[in-house]
Design an enzyme around this catalytic site. Structure first.
Site, PDB file in Angstrom:
ATOM      1  N   LEU A   1       0.739  -1.185  -0.100  1.00 15.73           N
ATOM      2  CA  LEU A   1      -0.072   0.195  -0.096  1.00 15.73           C
ATOM      3  C   LEU A   1       0.854   1.260  -0.091  1.00 15.73           C
ATOM      4  CD1 LEU A   1      -2.704   1.276   0.369  1.00 15.73           C
ATOM      5  CD2 LEU A   1      -2.363   1.020   2.809  1.00 15.73           C
ATOM      6  N   CYS A   2       0.484   2.216  -0.871  1.00 10.13           N
ATOM      7  CA  CYS A   2       1.202   3.529  -0.755  1.00 10.13           C
ATOM      8  C   CYS A   2       0.099   4.531  -0.397  1.00 10.13           C
ATOM      9  CB  CYS A   2       1.724   3.776  -2.191  1.00 10.13           C
ATOM     10  SG  CYS A   2       2.413   5.615  -2.377  1.00 10.13           S
TER      11      CYS A   2
END
Length: 182
Positions: free
Chosen positions: A100-101
């Site tokens: 996840l960013c």
């Protein structure tokens, strides 16, 4: 105090904090759509998370996504990492690898690229609960301005600009996979 002793006490403090936060999240009644537990009962630094994404967001039909939340021994001074497990959501802010960013999981301090303000990045006041609530919010309102998945970002923009439905189709396929229907 030696650096080994300091490091060991920091890890112990982080472990106690994580144990307390895990217990609080398991007892919370106001966290619909979030389930947390340990991947391995002997390691409080690795959590398994299940996010139940509702019908009101881009993932039409609701979805169940599994992820691992991996905390460093220096938590809460440094952020954890969140990695979605198969099936990886088709989302502008999720790398194809599943990582996840999201700004709140970026190291604290100044952004070398100048994209994020320091206040958007990790702060020790964040908790696993605030992280997961932010992730659920991100499913409702993806950020396509600094994408981790360029294809998802392009298709989301095309949907917004031209009404193209390919992003929606890919999301629905992802939902079916998450529910074991594909």
């Amino acid at each position: 105090m030696s650096s080994t002793t300091a490091s060991s006490s920091q890890t112990t403090g982080a472990a106690r904090l994580l144990q307390r936060q895990l217990k609080e999240m398991r007892a919370a009644k106001d966290l619909p759509g979030i389930s947390v537990g340990l991947i391995n009962d002997d390691n409080v630094f690795e959590w398994e998370v299940i996010l139940m994404i509702n019908d009101d967001c881009k993932y039409y039909g609701g979805a169940y996504f599994r992820a691992h939340l991996l905390f460093p021994p220096t938590y809460p001074m440094l952020p954890p990492k969140m990695v979605f497990q198969e099936p990886v959501p088709f989302h502008p802010n999720v790398y194809p690898s599943g990582e996840l960013c999201i700004s709140i999981l970026h190291r604290p301090g100044r952004d070398e690229h100048g994209y994020e303000h320091e206040s958007e990045r990790w702060s020790p006041v964040q908790t696993p609960e605030t992280i997961l609530l932010s992730v659920i919010s991100l499913f409702g309102d993806p950020n396509d301005e600094s994408p981790a998945n360029l294809d998802a970002a392009k298709l989301l923009r095309a949907e917004r600009e031209t009404g193209d439905r390919e992003f929606r189709r890919r999301c629905r396929r992802c939902v079916r996979e998450s529910l074991g229907e594909d």
